[in-house]
Design a protein around this motif. Sequence first.
Motif, PDB file in Angstrom:
ATOM      1  N   VAL A  23       0.873  -1.170   0.000  1.00 29.61           N
ATOM      2  CA  VAL A  23       0.000   0.000   0.000  1.00 29.61           C
ATOM      3  C   VAL A  23       0.912   1.222   0.000  1.00 29.61           C
ATOM      4  O   VAL A  23       2.033   1.179   0.510  1.00 29.61           O
ATOM      5  CB  VAL A  23      -0.910   0.025   1.259  1.00 29.61           C
ATOM      6  CG1 VAL A  23      -1.770   1.271   1.301  1.00 29.61           C
ATOM      7  CG2 VAL A  23      -1.779  -1.222   1.321  1.00 29.61           C
ATOM      8  N   GLY A  24       0.446   2.288  -0.569  1.00 29.94           N
ATOM      9  CA  GLY A  24       1.200   3.534  -0.524  1.00 29.94           C
ATOM     10  C   GLY A  24       0.271   4.722  -0.418  1.00 29.94           C
ATOM     11  O   GLY A  24      -0.923   4.606  -0.688  1.00 29.94           O
ATOM     12  N   VAL A  25       0.817   5.831   0.006  1.00 31.47           N
ATOM     13  CA  VAL A  25       0.056   7.073   0.090  1.00 31.47           C
ATOM     14  C   VAL A  25       0.806   8.155  -0.684  1.00 31.47           C
ATOM     15  O   VAL A  25       2.031   8.095  -0.822  1.00 31.47           O
ATOM     16  CB  VAL A  25      -0.176   7.518   1.553  1.00 31.47           C
ATOM     17  CG1 VAL A  25      -1.060   6.529   2.287  1.00 31.47           C
ATOM     18  CG2 VAL A  25       1.141   7.698   2.289  1.00 31.47           C
ATOM     19  N   PHE A  26       0.055   9.108  -1.203  1.00 35.69           N
ATOM     20  CA  PHE A  26       0.660  10.228  -1.922  1.00 35.69           C
ATOM     21  C   PHE A  26       0.073  11.514  -1.356  1.00 35.69           C
ATOM     22  O   PHE A  26      -1.151  11.655  -1.293  1.00 35.69           O
ATOM     23  CB  PHE A  26       0.360  10.124  -3.425  1.00 35.69           C
ATOM     24  CG  PHE A  26       1.056  11.185  -4.244  1.00 35.69           C
ATOM     25  CD1 PHE A  26       2.402  11.077  -4.528  1.00 35.69           C
ATOM     26  CD2 PHE A  26       0.367  12.285  -4.711  1.00 35.69           C
ATOM     27  CE1 PHE A  26       3.057  12.044  -5.275  1.00 35.69           C
ATOM     28  CE2 PHE A  26       1.005  13.256  -5.452  1.00 35.69           C
ATOM     29  CZ  PHE A  26       2.357  13.143  -5.739  1.00 35.69           C
ATOM     30  N   PRO A  27       0.908  12.446  -0.921  1.00 36.26           N
ATOM     31  CA  PRO A  27       0.385  13.675  -0.322  1.00 36.26           C
ATOM     32  C   PRO A  27      -0.350  14.537  -1.347  1.00 36.26           C
ATOM     33  O   PRO A  27       0.162  14.769  -2.448  1.00 36.26           O
ATOM     34  CB  PRO A  27       1.632  14.387   0.216  1.00 36.26           C
ATOM     35  CG  PRO A  27       2.765  13.807  -0.560  1.00 36.26           C
ATOM     36  CD  PRO A  27       2.364  12.419  -0.949  1.00 36.26           C
ATOM     37  N   THR A  28      -1.537  14.990  -1.011  1.00 38.13           N
ATOM     38  CA  THR A  28      -2.333  15.785  -1.952  1.00 38.13           C
ATOM     39  C   THR A  28      -1.936  17.256  -1.956  1.00 38.13           C
ATOM     40  O   THR A  28      -2.480  18.034  -2.736  1.00 38.13           O
ATOM     41  CB  THR A  28      -3.829  15.668  -1.632  1.00 38.13           C
ATOM     42  OG1 THR A  28      -4.047  16.086  -0.285  1.00 38.13           O
ATOM     43  CG2 THR A  28      -4.317  14.251  -1.841  1.00 38.13           C
ATOM     44  N   ASN A  29      -0.988  17.653  -1.118  1.00 34.33           N
ATOM     45  CA  ASN A  29      -0.548  19.054  -1.133  1.00 34.33           C
ATOM     46  C   ASN A  29       0.635  19.287  -2.067  1.00 34.33           C
ATOM     47  O   ASN A  29       1.146  20.395  -2.176  1.00 34.33           O
ATOM     48  CB  ASN A  29      -0.209  19.539   0.279  1.00 34.33           C
ATOM     49  CG  ASN A  29       0.961  18.780   0.900  1.00 34.33           C
ATOM     50  OD1 ASN A  29       1.402  17.760   0.384  1.00 34.33           O
ATOM     51  ND2 ASN A  29       1.441  19.285   2.021  1.00 34.33           N
ATOM     52  N   VAL A  30       1.077  18.237  -2.784  1.00 32.81           N
ATOM     53  CA  VAL A  30       2.134  18.393  -3.781  1.00 32.81           C
ATOM     54  C   VAL A  30       1.595  19.227  -4.936  1.00 32.81           C
ATOM     55  O   VAL A  30       0.477  19.012  -5.403  1.00 32.81           O
ATOM     56  CB  VAL A  30       2.601  17.013  -4.290  1.00 32.81           C
ATOM     57  CG1 VAL A  30       3.530  17.150  -5.481  1.00 32.81           C
ATOM     58  CG2 VAL A  30       3.279  16.239  -3.176  1.00 32.81           C
ATOM     59  N   LEU A  31       2.380  20.187  -5.410  1.00 35.11           N
ATOM     60  CA  LEU A  31       1.956  21.023  -6.533  1.00 35.11           C
ATOM     61  C   LEU A  31       2.393  20.381  -7.837  1.00 35.11           C
ATOM     62  O   LEU A  31       3.525  19.921  -7.973  1.00 35.11           O
ATOM     63  CB  LEU A  31       2.565  22.427  -6.424  1.00 35.11           C
ATOM     64  CG  LEU A  31       2.138  23.261  -5.217  1.00 35.11           C
ATOM     65  CD1 LEU A  31       2.794  24.639  -5.277  1.00 35.11           C
ATOM     66  CD2 LEU A  31       0.642  23.388  -5.128  1.00 35.11           C
ATOM     67  N   ASP A  32       1.477  20.369  -8.808  1.00 36.98           N
ATOM     68  CA  ASP A  32       1.825  19.810 -10.108  1.00 36.98           C
ATOM     69  C   ASP A  32       2.472  20.871 -10.984  1.00 36.98           C
ATOM     70  O   ASP A  32       2.740  21.991 -10.535  1.00 36.98           O
ATOM     71  CB  ASP A  32       0.601  19.153 -10.768  1.00 36.98           C
ATOM     72  CG  ASP A  32      -0.444  20.139 -11.263  1.00 36.98           C
ATOM     73  OD1 ASP A  32      -0.206  21.376 -11.251  1.00 36.98           O
ATOM     74  OD2 ASP A  32      -1.521  19.681 -11.691  1.00 36.98           O
ATOM     75  N   GLY A  33       2.728  20.527 -12.244  1.00 38.53           N
ATOM     76  CA  GLY A  33       3.411  21.440 -13.155  1.00 38.53           C
ATOM     77  C   GLY A  33       2.618  22.690 -13.510  1.00 38.53           C
ATOM     78  O   GLY A  33       3.186  23.630 -14.068  1.00 38.53           O
TER      79      GLY A  33
END
Length: 198
Positions: A23-33
């Motif tokens: 399982v993994g998590v990805f932070p939703t506060n990361v800014l995209d391009g």
Amino acid sequence: APTVASTVSFGGQNYVNKGLVGVGVFPTNVLDGRGDTFGSFSSFKVDHGTWRKNSDGSYAGTLYTLPDRGYNVAGLIAYPARIQQMGLTFTPDYTANSVSQTQLALTLQRTISVTDFAGQTTTAVDPVGATTLQGFGNVATADGKFSVDGEGLAIRADGSFYISDEYGATVFHVSKTGKMLGLITPPQALLPQFSGAS
């Protein structure tokens, strides 16, 4: 309770399901391009040409994700459609009774903006209906732009993409850089008709 492995035979091969091994998590506060934070993924696809098994037993490759139509905080916004290219690393844990959510790691590599045939960004504003834009009929538009609510993503062998759109029931073909190459719209006979207000 520990996961119980199960085996199934198909076509002369045995396949083993070892249960949940990562399982993994990805932070939703990361800014995209484009400078926006991440939202949900409507669809995602692994680029099979990049998928590999490493000598340490982990796996790695490129994952393409398709966000939905943006944020619905105060109605629909002019969120341009995009595809996120992610680096994916997966290190399965076949021993743990419960996984610690660290086996799957994602890193943003780039954001591919989806643009129309003229290079203009799309929008997620609620479309005004099926209209004609840039010579294409029955396409969902708003404010002179293609309205895209991306739901499905497919990768062609040449690296281009197909994006299915919920607004207009349209399938967009876009290049690996995001520029529209073609589109498929439903014929008029298949569009829903309403006798009253819709």
